[in-house]
Design a protein around this motif. Sequence first.
Motif, short mmCIF file in Angstrom:
data_model
loop_
_atom_site.label_atom_id
_atom_site.label_comp_id
_atom_site.label_asym_id
_atom_site.label_seq_id
_atom_site.Cartn_x
_atom_site.Cartn_y
_atom_site.Cartn_z
N ILE A 100 -72.39 -95.51 -1.75
CA ILE A 100 -71.02 -95.06 -2.01
C ILE A 100 -70.07 -96.23 -1.74
N PRO A 101 -69.07 -96.47 -2.59
CA PRO A 101 -68.08 -97.52 -2.32
C PRO A 101 -67.42 -97.31 -0.95
N ASN A 102 -67.12 -98.41 -0.26
CA ASN A 102 -66.61 -98.30 1.10
C ASN A 102 -65.33 -99.10 1.34
N LEU A 103 -64.54 -99.27 0.28
CA LEU A 103 -63.30 -100.04 0.41
C LEU A 103 -62.06 -99.16 0.31
N GLY A 104 -62.19 -97.90 0.73
CA GLY A 104 -61.04 -97.00 0.68
C GLY A 104 -59.89 -97.45 1.56
N GLY A 105 -60.20 -98.21 2.61
CA GLY A 105 -59.15 -98.70 3.49
C GLY A 105 -58.16 -99.60 2.78
N VAL A 106 -58.61 -100.28 1.72
CA VAL A 106 -57.71 -101.14 0.95
C VAL A 106 -56.64 -100.30 0.26
N ALA A 107 -57.06 -99.20 -0.35
CA ALA A 107 -56.10 -98.31 -1.02
C ALA A 107 -55.13 -97.70 -0.02
N ILE A 108 -55.65 -97.30 1.15
CA ILE A 108 -54.79 -96.74 2.20
C ILE A 108 -53.73 -97.75 2.61
N PHE A 109 -54.15 -98.99 2.85
CA PHE A 109 -53.22 -100.03 3.29
C PHE A 109 -52.18 -100.33 2.22
N LEU B 283 -62.55 -106.16 5.70
CA LEU B 283 -63.03 -106.55 4.37
C LEU B 283 -64.30 -107.39 4.47
N LYS B 284 -64.29 -108.35 5.38
CA LYS B 284 -65.48 -109.18 5.54
C LYS B 284 -66.68 -108.35 5.97
N ASP B 285 -66.44 -107.44 6.91
CA ASP B 285 -67.54 -106.61 7.41
C ASP B 285 -68.07 -105.67 6.33
N ASP B 286 -67.16 -105.11 5.53
CA ASP B 286 -67.57 -104.16 4.50
C ASP B 286 -68.28 -104.84 3.33
N ILE B 287 -67.92 -106.11 3.05
CA ILE B 287 -68.47 -106.78 1.88
C ILE B 287 -69.73 -107.59 2.20
N ASN C 64 -63.02 -96.37 14.96
CA ASN C 64 -64.13 -96.88 14.17
C ASN C 64 -65.40 -96.07 14.38
N LEU C 65 -65.63 -95.63 15.63
CA LEU C 65 -66.85 -94.89 15.95
C LEU C 65 -66.87 -93.48 15.36
N ILE C 66 -65.70 -92.84 15.24
CA ILE C 66 -65.70 -91.46 14.72
C ILE C 66 -65.73 -91.42 13.20
N ASP C 67 -65.64 -92.60 12.56
CA ASP C 67 -65.68 -92.63 11.10
C ASP C 67 -67.13 -92.57 10.64
N GLY D 98 -64.42 -97.21 5.16
CA GLY D 98 -65.07 -98.41 5.65
C GLY D 98 -64.41 -98.96 6.91
N ASP D 99 -64.93 -100.07 7.40
CA ASP D 99 -64.32 -100.72 8.56
C ASP D 99 -62.90 -101.19 8.25
N THR D 100 -62.64 -101.52 7.01
CA THR D 100 -61.29 -101.92 6.62
C THR D 100 -60.28 -100.84 7.00
N GLY D 101 -60.58 -99.61 6.62
CA GLY D 101 -59.67 -98.51 6.91
C GLY D 101 -59.64 -98.13 8.38
N SER D 102 -60.82 -98.03 9.01
CA SER D 102 -60.86 -97.57 10.40
C SER D 102 -60.23 -98.58 11.35
#
Length: 371
Positions: free
Chosen positions: A46-55, A89-93, A153-156, A214-218
């Motif tokens: 599943i794509p995990n860059l939803g944090g980018v859209a949130i930001f 972003l680095k961690d997710d990619i 981050n842990l509850i995500d 993803g980690d980006t969002g959390s």
Amino acid sequence: MVISLVIAFTAALTLTLITTPQIIKVSREKNLFDEPNHRKLNKIVIPNLGGVAIFIGASLSSILCFPKIIPPNIQYVFAGMVLMLFVGLKDDIIGSSPRNKLFMQILAALVLIFMGDLHINNLSNLFFINQIPSWISVPISLLFFLFIINAINLIDGIDGLAAGIGVFFMGTIGFWFYANGNQAYAVISFAFAGALCGFLRFNLFSKKHKIFMGDTGSLILGILIGSLSIAFLNSPPSTPILSDLPHSPSLLLGLLIIPVTDTLRVFYIRVKAGHSPFNPDMNHIHHVLIKSGLSHRVSSLLLVGWSVAMFTVAFVMHRLIPATLSFIFMLALTWLVVNLIRENNNRMGRMRRMRLIVIKNRRKNRLSSFN
């Protein structure tokens, strides 16, 4: 001012709804997915860059709706979020080592503490502590930032949980800032609440276009919650409505009861078992609920509902008992309920295993009788 908050929420919601499908498309074309493993509950990529859209959604709408005069530390809040954006972003990619992530978290926290002047200076008689000297305030604030960032981050770990708690936190504390006359913090709170609602549309209510933050969002959400929490604790009430609600730590705990209790609990379990507190496992609160047979959606709803209930308890108990007793009561009650559910899961698991053994023995006996 109310119009600005409505616009911030609506604009962030709309922008997130628009940008998320594009981010999903790019993620699929570039193979940027959250890969399943033995610790993760998702079984498909599943794509995990939803944090980018949130930001994007929350930042643009906040900037558009900020008042002409904003507190000087707002720019450092955004600086901290941008640092976490790049780390996530680095961690997710491509992945990132825990040491590098911790270093960047410390850097972002220090920027907020020293340049943004966001450090805890009063505990409002929690554990009988009021004013805190600056030489103690800095390390306490640093530990607080690191704890909250990693707790979020842990509850995500399941669909909708981190975002759901984020919406509840942002909406509640945003109203507090609004009633307290702090328009800038109210705007950023409502903007992120709107962006998280837009993200939930795809994370919780979509199968074809599903995405994780993803980690980006959390990480972004964690450092923002940490910043707003300290601003909440340090802001004296300025209206009669809030005269009985003075930046109480017990109210803050009520808002964050799930990530705080979950982090303390899993760290305790890991240390007790002789492992590092940072050693990943499947003992989180959401794992306990999933193992009891609940779906992601129901589990997230229950945990957000528990947060609402604990905040209500803190609100009522604030006027009746000292903050320290309220603080301990909420932590102990949440911990106890989770342990009871876990023990019930273990008992049911033992019963299922015993039932399987009985069934296997019966089959063996039948086969031997035929022979």
